[in-house]
Design an enzyme around this catalytic site. Structure first.
Site, short mmCIF file in Angstrom:
data_model
loop_
_atom_site.label_atom_id
_atom_site.label_comp_id
_atom_site.label_asym_id
_atom_site.label_seq_id
_atom_site.Cartn_x
_atom_site.Cartn_y
_atom_site.Cartn_z
N LYS A 282 -38.12 14.48 -54.80
CA LYS A 282 -38.56 13.31 -54.05
C LYS A 282 -37.34 12.49 -53.61
CE LYS A 282 -42.31 9.95 -54.75
NZ LYS A 282 -43.29 9.51 -55.76
N GLU A 368 -59.09 8.14 -62.93
CA GLU A 368 -59.73 6.84 -63.18
C GLU A 368 -60.99 6.97 -64.04
OE1 GLU A 368 -57.14 6.53 -59.64
OE2 GLU A 368 -58.74 7.93 -60.21
N ARG A 396 -64.17 5.48 -57.68
CA ARG A 396 -64.29 6.82 -58.23
C ARG A 396 -64.86 6.80 -59.65
NH1 ARG A 396 -58.69 9.54 -56.23
NH2 ARG A 396 -59.85 11.38 -56.79
#
Length: 642
Positions: A282, A368, A396
């Site tokens: 990254k 979640e 969610r």
């Protein structure tokens, strides 16, 4: 003319040599650093997928071969290679490119939902559809930035393994990170594959030795796939994927275009599900990211393209800053308070808590649903968990809030960052659904603080509740100045703060959370037109305060303002409670319309949907003029100049 300028679509890549592709990769990185530094956006993830995206578009035939990204914020290079180069001057701005894949922009984009861990389900559905239709199209799912830590991804993998006929390539972009280092058993397994050099070294030695054999070296090496698999099983175990029955190749260097192209070509030719494991870095190619912590450049505002420093200094704290400070203070006072994050330790403000109390912080990955149920378990064990999420991601886990945490009357606290209209990240990231959804949950208590003082107060009270779910929602905007109350009605969760009194007022303006400032602005504009209005703030918006109902029943017109859907929102709930009390007050509810909002700045989005103090005041005045009994009108005051 640069190589980048000559690329009008993916097919242009197929005539380029390896050296040209490498030069193009350098041009793409320079372009990204320059453009995203000026607009803001997800810089780090996209710098890490340059070669990977080039290889995908060289091997596969987009859009005939769909490419689905998960998470979607790593799709900038894909946009550049599919004819949208000019749009980067207005990236994430009104009328400009979305920061995520967007089917309305291009036939090369298939999914606009930018929530993580969904791409494999999309890809499996597409591949099954093409198989049923007899179409030999290969579907590519690019999964990275921690998306494999989400349970939905594994539900999809389980189903993919049951369909060996699917032409589906899963590209795992393994940079070891989401916003921060990826956590969990899966992440540890991938890290083991990434870092076990014995496999690559041994295989390289075998290759060099065998290929030295005269005449037969290369054919013998090509016949050694079975032996290669055995070496891999011993030195870098692949059981996680092989047990599913899915072909696996890797780990490979995600920055080597030749290697990537070779592996992806083989995966495409295989004709069944294949996982291609690519190791990337990254922030690659940006010196500021490579010399510092690359997660600092995951998502950026406007920065200096050379130093990486912000171009505008932060002079005012955000709601996230206020929560971060309050959590540390709370942790010092309350050893039973623990914190949970879903792969977003720093974005939600739990970094300082983690540093102060490393044994009391749990990062569960992009999960979640698990976060909420795990919190319920912690509560049953005698602790008080605080689960910090973005408001949009709570959607969610609604079932878990309803039937795990609330049904069992567990004392957990959920804090929702980025509540309300967020703007630049587009439709899927606006936190505009939570109050409507959570209003359905029996016993749940929700606070929408108007300033830092009220945020701290709400958090202190929330962790004292041990038999119900408590929720605190707040904006991503800068903290407003303190808005003191001039009086209070009631106490505890039912308390209503009076912010503005008005002699003889027949209009009551009720502001919730971030919109309290707008409520005061509406009252000011009404006063300019000779209409007196009082302003109140029920800190705890759910359940509707009986004191607020009694107060509102004494007015002719009640105006509610919330940074949430109008449908099912707290304004409509107040109207229902007033009707139950046989109150004659008319209620005007203002909030976000029931539609998906196009990306743009928060102010632009609010202006477009009519949520400004001026527009609301105008509509209220129209109602009063149509029904004069709704509010007393006196001689207008002099117009305000500020």
């Amino acid at each position: 003319m640069s190589l980048l300028d000559s690329i009008t679509g993916p097919r242009d890549l197929r005539t380029l040599s390896r050296r040209q592709l490498e030069d193009l990769a350098d041009e793409i990185r320079s372009f990204l650093i320059t453009k995203v530094s000026r607009t803001g956006g997800h810089l780090g993830p996209n710098l890490g997928v340059v070669e990977l995206t080039l290889a995908i578009h060289k091997v596969f035939d987009s859009p005939n071969d769909p490419v689905v990204f998960d998470t979607g914020h790593q799709s900038y290079v894909h946009k550049m290679l599919t004819g949208r180069l000019e749009g980067f001057d207005r990236l994430r701005q009104r009328g400009g490119l979305s920061g995520y894949p967007e089917p309305a922009e291009s036939e090369h984009d298939w999914v606009s939902n930018s929530h993580a861990s969904t791409a494999l389900s999309w890809a499996e559905g597409l591949a099954k559809g093409y198989a049923l239709r007899g179409e030999k199209r290969t579907v590519v799912a690019v999964v990275g930035d921690g998306a494999l830590t989400g349970g939905m991804a594994w539900e999809a993998l389980n189903s993919i393994a049951d369909h060996p006929e699917l032409r589906l390539v899963v590209v795992v972009n393994d940079n070891g990170r989401s916003y921060t280092p990826t956590v969990g058993g899966l992440a540890n397994h991938l890290a083991g594959l990434r870092t076990d050099h014995r496999y690559e070294k041994t295989l390289s030695l075998i290759k060099r030795t065998v290929q030295r054999l005269p005449l037969i070296g290369r054919p013998v090496y090509d016949l050694m796939h079975g032996f290669k698999t055995g070496v891999k099983d011993v030195l870098a175990p692949q059981s996680m994927f092989s047990d599913l029955g899915i072909k696996y190749t890797g780990p490979i260097d995600g920055h080597d275009i030749a290697v990537l192209t070779n592996h992806l070509s083989q995966a495409r030719q295989f004709g069944g599900p294949v996982i291609v494991h690519c190791v990337t870095r990254k922030g690659r190619g940006f010196q500021a990211a490579e010399e510092n912590e690359e997660d600092r450049f995951h998502a950026i505002g406007k920065i200096n393209e050379f130093t990486g420093e912000p171009l505008t200094a932060s002079v005012q704290a955000t709601w996230t800053d206020a929560f971060a400070e309050a959590m540390v203070q709370l942790g010092q006072r309350r050893p039973d308070v623990v914190a949970i994050t879903a792969a977003m330790l720093y974005p939600v403000g739990l970094g300082r808590f983690a540093a102060a109390f490393p044994d009391r912080i749990y990062d569960v990955g992009i999960a979640e649903q698990h976060a909420i149920v795990s919190a319920a378990g912690l509560a049953r064990a005698g602790l008080h968990p605080v689960v910090a999420l973005y408001a949009t991601f709570l959607n969610r886990a609604f079932d878990q809030v309803l039937l795990d945490a609330s049904l069992h009357r567990t004392g957990i606290t959920i804090t929702l960052d980025r509540a309300g209209v967020t703007g630049t990240d587009g439709a899927s990231h606006n936190g505009m659904w939570d109050m409507s959804l959570l209003g359905l949950v029996p016993g749940l208590q929700l606070a929408a603080p108007r300033d830092q003082t009220r945020l701290v107060e709400a958090l202190d009270r929330a962790v004292d509740v041990d038999d119900a779910v408590t929720v605190i929602r707040y904006s991503k905007e800068r903290l407003p100045d303190e808005i003191p109350a001039v009086a209070h009605v009631g106490d505890g969760a039912a308390r209503v703060d009076v912010l503005r009194r008005a002699e003889g007022a027949r209009v009551l303006v009720v502001g919730y959370g971030q919109f309290v400032g707008m409520a005061i602005g509406v009252a000011d504009r009404l006063a300019d037109q000779g209409v007196a209005a009082a302003v109140v703030d029920p800190l705890w918006a759910l359940p509707v305060s009986p004191d607020l109902v009694r107060m509102a029943a004494g007015y002719d017109l009640v105006v509610t303002l919330e940074d949430n859907l109008v449908e099912g929102g707290v304004g409509q709930k107040l109207r229902a409670r007033l009707a139950e009390a046989d109150a004659s007050a008319r209620v005007l509810t203002f909030g976000v319309p029931q539609q998906f909002l196009t990306h743009g700045s928060r102010d632009e989005v609010l202006e477009e949907v009519g949520l400004t103090a001026a527009r609301v005041a105008m509509e209220v005045l129209g109602t009063i003029l149509a029904q004069p009994s709704a509010g007393a009108v006196t001689e207008p005051a002099s117009p305000r100049t500020s």
